[in-house]
Structures are given as C-alpha cells and as structure tokens.
Design a protein around this motif. Structure first.
Motif, PDB file in Angstrom:
ATOM      1  N   GLY A 159     -11.824  -5.710  15.606  1.00 38.16           N
ATOM      2  CA  GLY A 159     -11.649  -6.853  14.725  1.00 38.16           C
ATOM      3  C   GLY A 159     -12.974  -7.320  14.147  1.00 38.16           C
ATOM      4  N   HIS A 160     -14.033  -7.227  14.943  1.00 38.33           N
ATOM      5  CA  HIS A 160     -15.379  -7.600  14.488  1.00 38.33           C
ATOM      6  C   HIS A 160     -15.794  -6.733  13.304  1.00 38.33           C
ATOM      7  N   LEU A 161     -15.531  -5.450  13.383  1.00 34.95           N
ATOM      8  CA  LEU A 161     -15.899  -4.546  12.296  1.00 34.95           C
ATOM      9  C   LEU A 161     -15.052  -4.793  11.055  1.00 34.95           C
ATOM     10  N   ARG A 162     -13.768  -4.995  11.253  1.00 36.13           N
ATOM     11  CA  ARG A 162     -12.892  -5.303  10.111  1.00 36.13           C
ATOM     12  C   ARG A 162     -13.340  -6.593   9.430  1.00 36.13           C
ATOM     13  N   ALA A 163     -13.629  -7.610  10.226  1.00 37.12           N
ATOM     14  CA  ALA A 163     -14.062  -8.899   9.675  1.00 37.12           C
ATOM     15  C   ALA A 163     -15.389  -8.781   8.935  1.00 37.12           C
ATOM     16  N   SER A 164     -16.170  -7.766   9.277  1.00 37.67           N
ATOM     17  CA  SER A 164     -17.467  -7.541   8.630  1.00 37.67           C
ATOM     18  C   SER A 164     -17.366  -6.591   7.440  1.00 37.67           C
ATOM     19  N   GLY A 165     -16.138  -6.210   7.076  1.00 37.91           N
ATOM     20  CA  GLY A 165     -15.934  -5.399   5.892  1.00 37.91           C
ATOM     21  C   GLY A 165     -15.869  -3.899   6.099  1.00 37.91           C
ATOM     22  N   PHE A 166     -15.916  -3.449   7.344  1.00 35.35           N
ATOM     23  CA  PHE A 166     -15.814  -2.015   7.603  1.00 35.35           C
ATOM     24  C   PHE A 166     -14.346  -1.597   7.610  1.00 35.35           C
ATOM     25  N   PRO A 167     -14.013  -0.522   6.895  1.00 37.96           N
ATOM     26  CA  PRO A 167     -12.641  -0.001   7.006  1.00 37.96           C
ATOM     27  C   PRO A 167     -12.523   0.715   8.352  1.00 37.96           C
ATOM     28  N   VAL A 168     -11.519   0.383   9.117  1.00 32.35           N
ATOM     29  CA  VAL A 168     -11.371   0.952  10.457  1.00 32.35           C
ATOM     30  C   VAL A 168     -10.062   1.720  10.532  1.00 32.35           C
ATOM     31  N   LYS A 169     -10.163   2.982  10.939  1.00 32.37           N
ATOM     32  CA  LYS A 169      -8.979   3.793  11.215  1.00 32.37           C
ATOM     33  C   LYS A 169      -8.965   4.008  12.720  1.00 32.37           C
ATOM     34  N   GLU A 170      -8.011   3.415  13.374  1.00 24.47           N
ATOM     35  CA  GLU A 170      -7.939   3.459  14.838  1.00 24.47           C
ATOM     36  C   GLU A 170      -7.090   4.644  15.286  1.00 24.47           C
TER      37      GLU A 170
ATOM     38  N   LEU B 147     -17.076   7.125  14.132  1.00 26.59           N
ATOM     39  CA  LEU B 147     -17.900   7.898  13.207  1.00 26.59           C
ATOM     40  C   LEU B 147     -18.032   7.067  11.942  1.00 26.59           C
ATOM     41  N   VAL B 148     -19.278   6.819  11.548  1.00 25.27           N
ATOM     42  CA  VAL B 148     -19.551   5.981  10.381  1.00 25.27           C
ATOM     43  C   VAL B 148     -20.601   6.682   9.525  1.00 25.27           C
TER      44      VAL B 148
ATOM     45  N   TYR C 125     -22.850   9.098  11.253  1.00 26.24           N
ATOM     46  CA  TYR C 125     -23.433   8.635  12.516  1.00 26.24           C
ATOM     47  C   TYR C 125     -22.327   8.381  13.531  1.00 26.24           C
ATOM     48  N   VAL C 126     -22.684   8.512  14.804  1.00 23.94           N
ATOM     49  CA  VAL C 126     -21.800   8.132  15.901  1.00 23.94           C
ATOM     50  C   VAL C 126     -22.157   6.700  16.284  1.00 23.94           C
ATOM     51  N   VAL C 127     -21.138   5.874  16.436  1.00 26.64           N
ATOM     52  CA  VAL C 127     -21.330   4.499  16.888  1.00 26.64           C
ATOM     53  C   VAL C 127     -20.555   4.367  18.184  1.00 26.64           C
ATOM     54  N   GLU C 128     -21.268   4.135  19.270  1.00 30.58           N
ATOM     55  CA  GLU C 128     -20.681   4.121  20.614  1.00 30.58           C
ATOM     56  C   GLU C 128     -20.699   2.713  21.187  1.00 30.58           C
ATOM     57  N   GLY C 129     -19.523   2.208  21.528  1.00 32.49           N
ATOM     58  CA  GLY C 129     -19.446   0.921  22.201  1.00 32.49           C
ATOM     59  C   GLY C 129     -19.402  -0.263  21.259  1.00 32.49           C
ATOM     60  N   HIS C 130     -19.736  -1.422  21.807  1.00 33.29           N
ATOM     61  CA  HIS C 130     -19.621  -2.706  21.110  1.00 33.29           C
ATOM     62  C   HIS C 130     -20.894  -3.015  20.327  1.00 33.29           C
TER      63      HIS C 130
ATOM     64  N   ALA D 258     -21.926  -5.382  13.980  1.00 29.42           N
ATOM     65  CA  ALA D 258     -21.785  -4.858  12.624  1.00 29.42           C
ATOM     66  C   ALA D 258     -23.086  -4.936  11.836  1.00 29.42           C
ATOM     67  N   ASP D 259     -23.881  -5.989  12.042  1.00 28.65           N
ATOM     68  CA  ASP D 259     -25.130  -6.092  11.280  1.00 28.65           C
ATOM     69  C   ASP D 259     -26.090  -4.963  11.634  1.00 28.65           C
ATOM     70  N   LEU D 260     -25.994  -4.444  12.859  1.00 32.24           N
ATOM     71  CA  LEU D 260     -26.860  -3.334  13.246  1.00 32.24           C
ATOM     72  C   LEU D 260     -26.327  -2.004  12.718  1.00 32.24           C
ATOM     73  N   ILE D 261     -25.029  -1.896  12.532  1.00 30.66           N
ATOM     74  CA  ILE D 261     -24.484  -0.713  11.866  1.00 30.66           C
ATOM     75  C   ILE D 261     -24.942  -0.725  10.407  1.00 30.66           C
ATOM     76  N   ASP D 262     -24.900  -1.886   9.786  1.00 30.86           N
ATOM     77  CA  ASP D 262     -25.411  -2.012   8.420  1.00 30.86           C
ATOM     78  C   ASP D 262     -26.878  -1.586   8.350  1.00 30.86           C
ATOM     79  N   ARG D 263     -27.675  -2.047   9.311  1.00 30.53           N
ATOM     80  CA  ARG D 263     -29.098  -1.681   9.340  1.00 30.53           C
ATOM     81  C   ARG D 263     -29.269  -0.171   9.499  1.00 30.53           C
ATOM     82  N   LEU D 264     -28.489   0.425  10.395  1.00 32.65           N
ATOM     83  CA  LEU D 264     -28.527   1.876  10.602  1.00 32.65           C
ATOM     84  C   LEU D 264     -28.255   2.605   9.286  1.00 32.65           C
ATOM     85  N   LEU D 265     -27.259   2.154   8.554  1.00 32.78           N
ATOM     86  CA  LEU D 265     -26.889   2.806   7.300  1.00 32.78           C
ATOM     87  C   LEU D 265     -27.936   2.582   6.204  1.00 32.78           C
ATOM     88  N   ARG D 266     -28.621   1.457   6.236  1.00 28.67           N
ATOM     89  CA  ARG D 266     -29.701   1.201   5.271  1.00 28.67           C
ATOM     90  C   ARG D 266     -30.920   2.053   5.563  1.00 28.67           C
TER      91      ARG D 266
END
Length: 106
Positions: free
Chosen positions: A2-13, A39-40, A43-48, A51-59
């Motif tokens: 839900g955190h990722l969805r709320a941050s604008g990431f499309p999530v396929k569970e 998988l984003v 990249y592999v994203v493991e655990g909790h 979202a702001d750090l996933i954004d940073r990783l992608l930048r």
C-alpha cells in the motif's frame, strides 16, 4: 505494498508458495532476505524499502543488483505500529557477489 501504491508505483502482486527460488534467481543474498521481493526497472527491491529510497535508486542508477531492508523492522513502511517507536534500520544495496553497502539509515 500500500505504501508503494500510495507513492505512485504501479504494483502487480503475485502470491507464491515459496519465494526462495525467486530470491535466488535475482541474486538476493540470504542475509538480506525479507518477506517481499520486487522487480523495479531492472533492480531488485527486497523487503520494506521506503518509496523515496526506491525513487533515489532509480534517479542515481548505481551499479548494483538491488536494494534491501532485511527482516521486518518496526517503523519501516507497512510495519508501523501506533504507540511503538520506530526502530533504526539500514537500507542496503547489494551486488552479484553479495557485497553490501549502506544506501541510507532510517
């Protein structure tokens, strides 16, 4: 998630009986394992991971396999508990050899 969805990431569970083969296929070191593997954009994203750090990783696009928050630290996204102080935890990058570096501390 839900955190990722709320941050604008499309999530396929996808729920699977045993996620270990997926973790192995994508190179998640055993010491970094958590309950979720994503998988984003290559990249592999493991655990909790916040979202702001996933954004940073992608930048920043470091030359790593992925990013991880091992275990399920209290206070990490999705692990918040009212009345309980969040735990300090590290967000780590990892490469194919299993080498880790601290990406951020929370």
């Amino acid at each position: 998630m839900g955190h990722l969805r709320a941050s604008g990431f499309p999530v396929k569970e996808e729920n699977v009986q045993d996620i270990t083969p997926i973790k192995r296929r994508y190179g998640v070191p055993a010491q970094l394992e958590a309950c979720h593997t994503a998988l984003v954009e290559g990249y592999v994203v493991e655990g909790h991971v916040p979202a702001d750090l996933i954004d940073r990783l992608l930048r920043e696009r470091p030359r790593v396999v992925g990013i991880a928050v091992p275990g399920m630290p209290p206070g990490s996204p999705g692990m918040e508990t009212p009345g309980q102080a969040p735990a300090r935890y590290q967000v780590l990058t990892f490469d194919r050899s299993g080498r880790t570096t601290v990406f951020a501390s929370r």
